[in-house]
Scaffold this active site. Sequence first.
Site, PDB file in Angstrom:
ATOM      1  N   TYR A 137       0.794  -1.234   0.000  1.00 22.42           N
ATOM      2  CA  TYR A 137       0.000   0.000   0.000  1.00 22.42           C
ATOM      3  C   TYR A 137       0.828   1.286   0.000  1.00 22.42           C
ATOM      4  O   TYR A 137       0.261   2.368  -0.001  1.00 22.42           O
ATOM      5  CB  TYR A 137      -0.948   0.002   1.209  1.00 22.42           C
ATOM      6  CG  TYR A 137      -2.186  -0.829   0.980  1.00 22.42           C
ATOM      7  CD1 TYR A 137      -2.118  -2.217   0.972  1.00 22.42           C
ATOM      8  CD2 TYR A 137      -3.423  -0.235   0.764  1.00 22.42           C
ATOM      9  CE1 TYR A 137      -3.251  -2.984   0.756  1.00 22.42           C
ATOM     10  CE2 TYR A 137      -4.563  -0.992   0.553  1.00 22.42           C
ATOM     11  CZ  TYR A 137      -4.475  -2.363   0.544  1.00 22.42           C
ATOM     12  OH  TYR A 137      -5.596  -3.115   0.333  1.00 22.42           O
ATOM     13  N   LYS A 193       3.218 -15.070   3.857  1.00 20.76           N
ATOM     14  CA  LYS A 193       3.490 -15.923   2.706  1.00 20.76           C
ATOM     15  C   LYS A 193       5.010 -16.015   2.569  1.00 20.76           C
ATOM     16  O   LYS A 193       5.575 -15.840   1.484  1.00 20.76           O
ATOM     17  CB  LYS A 193       2.806 -15.305   1.460  1.00 20.76           C
ATOM     18  CG  LYS A 193       2.822 -16.157   0.231  1.00 20.76           C
ATOM     19  CD  LYS A 193       2.001 -17.427   0.319  1.00 20.76           C
ATOM     20  CE  LYS A 193       2.341 -18.341  -0.847  1.00 20.76           C
ATOM     21  NZ  LYS A 193       1.719 -19.675  -0.753  1.00 20.76           N
ATOM     22  N   ASP A 225      -2.483 -18.632   2.007  1.00 21.98           N
ATOM     23  CA  ASP A 225      -3.360 -19.480   1.176  1.00 21.98           C
ATOM     24  C   ASP A 225      -4.029 -20.550   2.038  1.00 21.98           C
ATOM     25  O   ASP A 225      -5.239 -20.766   1.976  1.00 21.98           O
ATOM     26  CB  ASP A 225      -2.581 -20.099   0.002  1.00 21.98           C
ATOM     27  CG  ASP A 225      -1.285 -20.779   0.403  1.00 21.98           C
ATOM     28  OD1 ASP A 225      -0.806 -20.584   1.544  1.00 21.98           O
ATOM     29  OD2 ASP A 225      -0.732 -21.526  -0.437  1.00 21.98           O
ATOM     30  N   ASP A 249      -6.514  -7.129   4.229  1.00 20.01           N
ATOM     31  CA  ASP A 249      -7.594  -6.574   3.405  1.00 20.01           C
ATOM     32  C   ASP A 249      -8.446  -7.712   2.852  1.00 20.01           C
ATOM     33  O   ASP A 249      -9.668  -7.723   2.971  1.00 20.01           O
ATOM     34  CB  ASP A 249      -6.974  -5.748   2.266  1.00 20.01           C
ATOM     35  CG  ASP A 249      -8.030  -5.236   1.303  1.00 20.01           C
ATOM     36  OD1 ASP A 249      -9.073  -4.748   1.776  1.00 20.01           O
ATOM     37  OD2 ASP A 249      -7.815  -5.335   0.075  1.00 20.01           O
ATOM     38  N   ASP A 253     -12.549  -9.347   4.106  1.00 20.61           N
ATOM     39  CA  ASP A 253     -13.754  -9.437   3.262  1.00 20.61           C
ATOM     40  C   ASP A 253     -14.305 -10.860   3.336  1.00 20.61           C
ATOM     41  O   ASP A 253     -15.511 -11.071   3.456  1.00 20.61           O
ATOM     42  CB  ASP A 253     -13.440  -9.079   1.802  1.00 20.61           C
ATOM     43  CG  ASP A 253     -13.691  -7.600   1.488  1.00 20.61           C
ATOM     44  OD1 ASP A 253     -13.457  -6.761   2.389  1.00 20.61           O
ATOM     45  OD2 ASP A 253     -14.121  -7.290   0.360  1.00 20.61           O
TER      46      ASP A 253
HETATM   47  C1  IPM Z   1     -10.573  -1.554   2.815  1.00 24.17           C
HETATM   48  C2  IPM Z   1     -10.677  -1.150   1.373  1.00 24.17           C
HETATM   49  C3  IPM Z   1      -9.500  -0.247   1.014  1.00 24.17           C
HETATM   50  C4  IPM Z   1      -8.226  -1.060   1.205  1.00 24.17           C
HETATM   51  C5  IPM Z   1      -9.548   0.375  -0.414  1.00 24.17           C
HETATM   52  C6  IPM Z   1     -10.851   1.078  -0.684  1.00 24.17           C
HETATM   53  C7  IPM Z   1      -8.391   1.307  -0.658  1.00 24.17           C
HETATM   54  O1  IPM Z   1     -10.735  -2.270   0.578  1.00 24.17           O
HETATM   55  O2  IPM Z   1     -10.601  -0.662   3.687  1.00 24.17           O
HETATM   56  O3  IPM Z   1     -10.506  -2.742   3.102  1.00 24.17           O
HETATM   57  O4  IPM Z   1      -7.760  -1.714   0.269  1.00 24.17           O
HETATM   58  O5  IPM Z   1      -7.699  -1.038   2.310  1.00 24.17           O
HETATM   59 MG    MG Z   2     -10.939  -4.079   1.650  1.00 28.26          MG
END
Ligand code: IPM
Ligand code: MG
Length: 359
Positions: A137, A193, A225, A249, A253
């Site tokens: 990042y 990893k 993984d 990240d 999700d």
């Molecule tokens: C998150 C989002 C952000 C990230 C994006 C929107 C830059 O996916 O907060 O998880 O990748 O961190």
């Molecule tokens: Mg995200």
Amino acid sequence: MKTYNIGIIAGDGIGPEVTNEAMKVLRAVMQNGDFDFNFVEYPYSGAYYLKTKELVPDKVIDEWKTLDAVFLGAIGHPAVEVGLVERSVILGLRFGLDLYINLRPIRLYAENLCPLKAKTPADIDFAVVRENTEGEYTQIGGILKKGSPDEVATSTSIYTRVGIERAVRYAFELARSRASANKKLGHLTLVDKANAIRPQEIWTRVFAEIGKEYPDVKQDHAYVDAFAMLMIQKPEYYDTIVTTNLYGDILTDLGSMLQGGIGIAASANLHPGKTSMFEPIHGSAPDIAGKGVACPLAAIMAVGMMLDYLGEKNAAQQIESSVEHLLASGTISHADARSGISTTHMGDMVIEQIRKSNG
Ligand code: IPM
Ligand code: MG
């Protein structure tokens, strides 16, 4: 009476819709507490950029540093260059305020919300500590000879000893405090990893070094993984996870699905002791924006995390237990836009539950 100065960036798409509900809930718990808020609203978003061509100026980042916290709804507009405003606002906050921890709890509140068979709230309750200022990042890299057959793209991942140490130490402390709160043994898992990306071996060494100071915390490791598989196969095994920016990240999700939907997953971007930022982990969801169907629970839970960080433990607890109660009672069937409950009505339901719990 304590007054907190809070920056509000409602943002794009469903951002303003869920932010409204989150602020409604904040005002409701405020009535039961002895604290007050002063809100400072900021317009930065994709929509604002389209109108003004303005991104976040440096002086605003300095201003944010003087606040107690910042709340962010969601950023991202389909008509703006991909990632431009996200990098300015979200990464602007994370890097500008040096918010080196992204804390993302993965907790299931009701069995019916979980897509996995026979998993109960007792099985899914772990916290992901995502390093938040390094890795892929840092924007180190770029594109050379763009569009030509000789095009070259580079992206350099940065891992510093200081950056890893502070994330790992925070995670060990968190594992320890979760252990004492739940009267069980502490357990911290490092996810990386380092087999294929050998420089990540710095994480292995720093984790082992700092781990010596925490003999009471069980320590183990998984490659990312395998971890993606294991968190589905046996989520009950995990308690606290520490990982790199990008893996955190992606895994959170996935984790939000274990919780029952992206509409319940909240996060705290922290620099312990300094101005920190709180946001739902979902994005601006342009496909459902303006329809009043977005689930505001993640934004509401992010307000809960903000109150907890500010030391308003009682108010934070009121939010979490009210949301937990609503979900556990089966009144809300999905923790996302499929619930059939409007955004504003769901906010009202949380407030009503808070009032009931307070007698
Ligand atoms: C998150 C989002 C952000 C990230 C994006 C929107 C830059 O996916 O907060 O998880 O990748 O961190
Ligand atoms: Mg995200």
